[in-house]
Design an enzyme around this catalytic site. Structure first.
Site, PDB file in Angstrom:
ATOM      1  N   GLU A 110       0.834  -1.186   0.000  1.00 31.53           N
ATOM      2  CA  GLU A 110       0.000   0.000   0.000  1.00 31.53           C
ATOM      3  C   GLU A 110       0.880   1.251   0.000  1.00 31.53           C
ATOM      4  O   GLU A 110       1.834   1.341   0.767  1.00 31.53           O
ATOM      5  CB  GLU A 110      -0.892  -0.003   1.249  1.00 31.53           C
ATOM      6  N   ASP A 160      -5.732   3.218   8.280  1.00 32.98           N
ATOM      7  CA  ASP A 160      -5.840   3.151   6.819  1.00 32.98           C
ATOM      8  C   ASP A 160      -5.340   1.809   6.295  1.00 32.98           C
ATOM      9  O   ASP A 160      -5.966   1.180   5.456  1.00 32.98           O
ATOM     10  CB  ASP A 160      -4.999   4.257   6.158  1.00 32.98           C
ATOM     11  N   ASP A 199      -1.511   1.092  10.541  1.00 31.96           N
ATOM     12  CA  ASP A 199      -2.466   2.069  11.076  1.00 31.96           C
ATOM     13  C   ASP A 199      -3.876   1.761  10.563  1.00 31.96           C
ATOM     14  O   ASP A 199      -4.098   0.756   9.905  1.00 31.96           O
ATOM     15  CB  ASP A 199      -2.036   3.493  10.707  1.00 31.96           C
ATOM     16  N   ASP A 203       0.367  -0.504   5.946  1.00 35.88           N
ATOM     17  CA  ASP A 203       0.785   0.218   7.147  1.00 35.88           C
ATOM     18  C   ASP A 203       0.089  -0.341   8.379  1.00 35.88           C
ATOM     19  O   ASP A 203      -1.014  -0.862   8.295  1.00 35.88           O
ATOM     20  CB  ASP A 203       0.393   1.703   7.025  1.00 35.88           C
TER      21      ASP A 203
END
Lengths: 65, 823
Positions: free
Chosen positions: B454, B532, B530, B528
């Site tokens: 990503e 997202d 996180d 990631d």
């Protein structure tokens, strides 16, 4: 494993099901149609700060595209 | 008069017949020379056609309401009888026949004699059908006809088309009807002359449906098999029969009948003076499947190729549905109805259309297409006005049908898009692979890996850091600003899906997924650590589970585990996956230097370590409650007052405890108590600083309150109640709660360390990314398994839901904290 077709909700099985996890080829196609027409998305509203940060980071890239 | 004719017929001599017969044979000669022209072929279909010919004649009587039953008998000698209780073929001398023969004889010996005596009350069939008795006669080794009419029974025998006896009265009767027994000529039907019961039965069943109330029976004397068909529901029964065991959209078939005089169109499509009496009968019903099954008939003949009646019906149905959706459902008419096409209105439709007309024209290769142009307009306008009325009068049925049709339209659009996009190969370079893909040099799929990464910057690092021989990188941009620039959309872009499919090398959509073509045996999703990243990961996982489950079944799909922290101590780097690991590490590093004082007792070493582990767990649970608005102070006060879950069943005790809490915590307001009948427990609303919490059994139970309670008591048993006295190295201080204890200990060990928290993969340089996440020697990968399907779908469903609050809670609870295949 009994599962529900993600499109129409019909009960079906994972095993011995050519179109798993869907009930039919058609529902599988509808799903693929939703992917490629970008209907599946998580929308996250943003405030002005996010926007300007994003603009700085990505504006050039977007212009390029 | 009648008697005279009869006498005449009875007195015709054998010699006369012989001379006549030469001419007659000439009349039927073409049939014997070219039988296929009249009955299609001389194999099994043509053979059975002889029976249909006779049955059709009898059914014509039924259409004129003159016949109620037809019996077909297959005899032991290979002959077949078709008998009806109709009016019986006229036996008197045919008015137009110069030779003075009986009508029976004319019908049996003259080709296309039907039209001569079939007046307005009779129907004519075309094509292969209705060639009449004469053809059957011509192709039979022998044929015997028996007519019951005018109180008498008449008989006559024919051999290969020529009469061998005169029409003779053999007895008296009160009945009427015609019975024809014939033996197919084995000189013509070289292949076979055996009639098949099932073949005949299926055609006869069809006729029984089309002719409401008409009884058709078939007996095979060779096997004693017997079947009787009579359907009082007519074509409605046929629709019900076809839709048996299906999930119906509406309970009863919709039925419509009309009979009108219709002007026959001239060649230029203008109405002529001539009229045709047209009967129209329709039955239809929708079920929840996708097939379109429309059976059309004209004069009882199955018009397999459709024709004017079918096209009239189709256009009427489309118009009626579109009109109803526009007017009644008050939808955004333009958009919704423009999308609907004829085929959508016929999805899951079972219908029977039957027309009867006087001059049907059959066209097409097999003569199974109705060609009368005036039928189209007639059927179209009649069906349109009927359906429009029906929809108005039966709104619930109309609604059910229309919503099915609208779904069909949506589905068709979606499927079309899917086909178009997957057919288009995306941006592809000379090697036939997508340009964005940095492929590996290894060609053996078993040794090749594909990282789906990503973010472009992370993709760049991954491209630099990878092992070019075995690792390929495909960067995706999962997060984009939407068109209105008001929100981030996290999604898989359609061109990226196309790219992914072509990079994998496997087919998709209608072509069966081909695992032998897959180019990598490890497909690694790298996102990631996180929110997202969790979203993109869920989207990717859902996509693979739904569209390429084979990849997961084969065990080819993995999730990379990039670190969230880098801890640098001196010259050594340690990478940690999450907060919990960091805390664990920090505690471990400092535990040697820490002493906890419980009165005079000193807690240290392993005992301290296990105690700190409990505190860590406790803090994690407490902070989850805190996010729900239940503050630490309140919870600990509740625990202090021995507030256990079963207290919700005890109203008085609950009241008492809550009162104490209200007194001891400033600002707390305890509201009215409510009773939850379903769980037989009480609940109460607590307010503090304008924040309301509904304290109830279910609420606390869902937040692991019992575990918190247990841990709290265990910690108390181990280290006593706060405040705590703690010595770190030589520095002794007092802390007010377990949270603070944890903080001072971890902070102390942070001295001398550099801790870097990665916000994204992009923050890692290529070497770090290689070392922590990509290096096959050091990395840990999570393999995605079929068992993860349910969780993935659940997460996906919540992410797609419009309720942002629910989504946020879920993400916080699962995405960020989950230890394993989170999402």
């Amino acid at each position: 494993m009994m599962i529900r077709c993600p499109i129409c909700g019909a009960l079906t099985t994972w095993q011995e099901n050519e179109n798993r996890p869907f009930c039919s080829q058609r529902c599988k196609l509808i799903d693929l149609g939703k992917w490629v027409s970008e209907e599946y998305k998580v929308v996250e509203p943003l405030d002005e700060k996010d926007k300007s940060t994003y603009d700085i980071c990505h504006l050039d890239e977007e212009n390029k595209q | 008069m009648e008697d005279n004719k009869e006498t005449q017929q009875n007195t015709v001599s054998v010699e006369d017949y012989t001379s006549d017969s030469i001419k007659m044979l000439k009349g039927l000669e073409p049939v014997r020379v070219r039988p296929a022209m009249y009955i299609g072929n001389t194999s099994i279909e043509g053979l059975h056609h002889l029976v249909y010919e006779l049955v059709d004649n009898s059914v014509d009587e039924a259409l004129n309401k003159c016949c109620t039953q037809i019996l077909i008998t297959i005899h032991i000698d290979g002959s077949c009888t078709v008998s009806d209780d109709g009016r019986g073929i006229p036996t008197e001398v045919h008015p137009d026949d110069k030779e003075g023969r009986s009508t029976v004889e004319v019908v049996l010996t003259e080709l296309h004699a039907g039209g001569k005596f079939h007046n307005q009350a009779y129907k004519v069939s075309g094509g292969l059908h209705g060639v009449g008795l004469s053809v059957v006669n011509a192709l039979s080794e022998w044929l015997e006809i028996e007519v019951r009419r005018d109180g008498k029974v008449y008989q006559q025998r024919y051999e290969r088309g020529q009469p061998v006896t005169p029409l003779t009265v053999v007895g008296k009767t009160k009945k009427t009807g015609t019975s024809v027994r014939f033996k197919p000529d084995s000189e013509i039907f070289v292949e076979t002359t055996d009639f098949h019961f099932d073949t005949l039965a299926s055609r006869i069943r069809e006729l029984a449906y089309l002719n409401k109330g008409l009884k058709l029976s078939i007996i095979d004397e060779k096997t004693n098999k017997k079947q009787e068909f009579v359907y009082d529901g007519g074509i409605v029964s046929l629709v019900e029969h076809k839709n048996a065991n299906k999930n119906l959209i509406h309970k009863d078939p919709i039925y419509f009948y009309t009979k009108k005089s219709v002007p026959i169109l001239k060649a230029d499509n203008s109405a002529s003076e001539e009229y045709d009496e047209v009967e129209l009968e329709i039955a239809l019903q929708y079920y929840d499947g996708y097939d379109e099954k429309i059976y059309t008939f004209a004069n009882n003949i199955n018009t397999r190729e459709g024709g004017m009646h079918l096209s009239g019906f189709k256009s009427a149905l489309t118009r009626a549905v579109k009109n109803y959706i526009t007017q009644m459902m008050k939808k955004d008419s333009k958009k919704d109805t423009e999308d609907i096409q004829g085929e959508d209105t016929r999805e899951g439709l079972t219908a029977v259309i039957s027309v009867n007309l006087q001059k049907p024209q059959f066209e097409g290769q097999t003569k199974m297409k109705l060609g009368n142009s005036y039928v189209e307009g007639f059927v179209s306008s009649e069906v349109y006005s009927f359906l429009s009325n029906y929809f108005q009068e039966n709104p619930s049925v109309a609604k059910a049908i229309c919503s099915k049709i609208m779904n069909a339209a949506k589905a068709r659009e979606a499927a079309k898009k899917a086909r178009e996009l997957t057919r288009r190969k995306g941006e592809i370079d000379v090697s036939g692979l997508p340009g964005k893909l940095a492929d590996c040099s290894e060609k053996d799929p078993a040794k090749s890996e594909l990282f789906i990464v990503e973010g472009d910057s992370a993709g760049g690092s991954a491209k630099q850091g990878r092992d070019r021989k075995t690792q390929a990188i495909l960067p995706l941009r999962g997060k984009v600003l939407n068109v209105e620039r008001t929100a981030f959309d996290k999604l898989l872009k359609s061109n990226e899906i196309t790219t992914m499919i072509s990079a994998l090398g496997t087919g998709i959509v209608e072509k069966k997924f081909d695992t032998s073509k897959i180019r990598y045996h490890k497909i690694i999703i790298m996102t990631d650590a996180d929110v997202d990243g969790a979203h993109i990961r869920t989207l990717l996982l859902t996509f693979f589970f739904r569209q390429m489950p084979e990849i997961i079944e084969k065990g080819y799909l993995y999730i990379a585990q990039p670190p969230l922290f880098r801890v640098k101590k001196g010259k050594t780097d340690t990478y940690l996956k999450n907060e919990a690991e960091l805390t664990k590490m920090l505690i471990k590093m400092s535990v040697e230097d820490v002493v906890l004082h419980k009165q005079t007792e000193e807690i240290k070493g392993d005992r301290l370590l296990s105690c700190l582990k409990k505190i860590t767990e406790y803090e994690k649970l407490i902070s989850a409650l805190d996010r729900k608005g239940l503050s630490r102070g309140l919870i600990e006060k509740m625990i202090e007052k021995s507030f256990k879950l079963d207290i919700f069943k005890d109203k008085d005790n609950l009241q008492k405890v809550l009162q104490l809490i209200e007194e001891e915590i400033p600002g707390i307001v305890v509201g009215e108590m409510t009773f939850d009948e379903e769980h037989e427990s009480y609940g109460v609303r607590i307010s503090r600083d304008n924040l309301d919490i509904d304290l109830s059994y279910r609420f606390l139970a869902s937040l692991n309150y019992e575990e918190i309670y247990k841990l709290n008591r265990e910690i108390e048993a181990l280290i006593g109640k706060p405040p705590y006295k703690v010595t770190i190295k030589s520095d002794t201080k007092e802390v007010s709660c377990s949270s603070e204890l944890l903080t001072v200990i971890t902070e102390a060990s942070k001295k001398g360390l550099t801790i870097q928290r990665y916000k994204g993969l992009g923050e890692m340089n290529p070497e770090q990314l290689w070392e922590t996440t990509m290096d096959p020697e050091k990395r840990t990968l999570l393999q995605v398994k079929i068992e993860d399907y349910m969780t993935t779908e659940e997460t996906f469903r919540i992410l797609m839901s419009k309720e942002t609050d629910k989504r946020k809670d879920f993400i916080i609870k699962h995405c960020l904290e989950a230890k394993n295949i989170d999402v």
